[in-house]
Design an enzyme around this catalytic site. Sequence first.
Site, PDB file in Angstrom:
ATOM      1  CE  LYS A  65      -4.552   0.816   0.302  1.00 17.71           C
ATOM      2  NZ  LYS A  65      -5.635   0.059  -0.341  1.00 17.71           N
ATOM      3  N   GLY A  96     -21.287   6.328   4.367  1.00 19.10           N
ATOM      4  CA  GLY A  96     -20.361   6.774   3.333  1.00 19.10           C
ATOM      5  C   GLY A  96     -20.908   6.547   1.939  1.00 19.10           C
ATOM      6  N   GLY A 116     -19.282   7.582  -1.102  1.00 21.78           N
ATOM      7  CA  GLY A 116     -18.251   7.895  -2.071  1.00 21.78           C
ATOM      8  C   GLY A 116     -18.372   7.017  -3.306  1.00 21.78           C
ATOM      9  CB  VAL A 174     -17.084   1.758  -2.884  1.00 21.62           C
ATOM     10  CG1 VAL A 174     -17.706   0.404  -2.524  1.00 21.62           C
ATOM     11  CG2 VAL A 174     -15.768   1.544  -3.611  1.00 21.62           C
TER      12      VAL A 174
END
Length: 369
Positions: free
Chosen positions: A87, A186, A188, A190
């Site tokens: 990452k 959330g 966003g 996705v």
Amino acid sequence: MSVVFEDTLVFEELAVAGYEKVLKITDEKSGLKAIICIHNTTLGPALGGTRIYPYRTFDEALTDVLRLARGMTYKSALAETGFGGGKSVIIADPAFQKTPELLRAFGRAVDRLGGEYICAEDVGSTTADMMIIREETSYVVGLAHEKSSGDPSPFTAWGTFRGIQAILKKIFGNDGVQDRVIALQGLGNVGSKLAEFLFWAGAKLIVTDIDAKRTDKFARLYGAKICHPDAIYDVECDVFVPCAMGGIINPRTIPRLRCKAVAGSTNNQLLTDSDADELIRLGILYAPDFVINAGGLINVTHELDEEGYRSTAAQQKVYNIYDKLMIIFDIAEQNHFSTNRAAIALGEYRLKYRVGKRLIPPSFHHAFV
């Protein structure tokens, strides 16, 4: 700790137990401050997204990237991608500090690693950003052209939807979403796509987001009830679906949960692994995040297949997230421990015996476009 200078980039290697390579990267010219973390490459080169976020301190960024990279190792192993865990984070506000110069500097840093780490879109970065990074390196996936797989978020959302179906099957004996109450945190890339899938499957949605305008928009589109961001933990629902930032399942929030299950797309939903044990005590079933949210990873890895990207192959593998979770639920039940521990144990088995190890090097078809 070692420091290496390459053009205007400065690489500082940090010694972190249990990780193969952790690099602090700075570039005074572009303002780049980044960390590339490679956790484990037993099964193949490390692949993971590039998160662009305004961390308050370097230590906060380091803690996040270490946890994310470790999660990618297990995500890749369980999804049978033939890649390892890695990452990266760029310490910057994507709204104000993300510039082409900064992205190109990061691309040069990735290129210096010679394929040890392959980057992709993540929170704060986009497919357009990946195209800029590609100007400096071939070691990037999720690009907006015909040789690549594009935006991975629909695949992540679809895999999460399949995971929600699996968790409903385990709880109710039926995986139908119709009339189930789903609390979605959330909206966003996705979360918004997942909301659409859930709406068309007949779910009763409760939604929240830090952007009130976005919440209002999706409430109108899908007839959802609106909840204040902090109050989402107190909502009575069948499934709580985290699709924002990590660490939100913790000793402060767990006692407030009024759901039967937690199943969302957010990475590192548990603040610590022990939080999974507390969910068991309260009778809340948990879909390990690094299993349910693997759809985007699965999709981008398919563009590195020798024969080139095929969306149908990626779709089928994402569809099977349902079956993977049912196996993990059974392992946890038979061994009387958490689903998180079951998933990690299965991942460690695959790593130990090199199950799914990549035998053919990845093919970077977009490098020749």
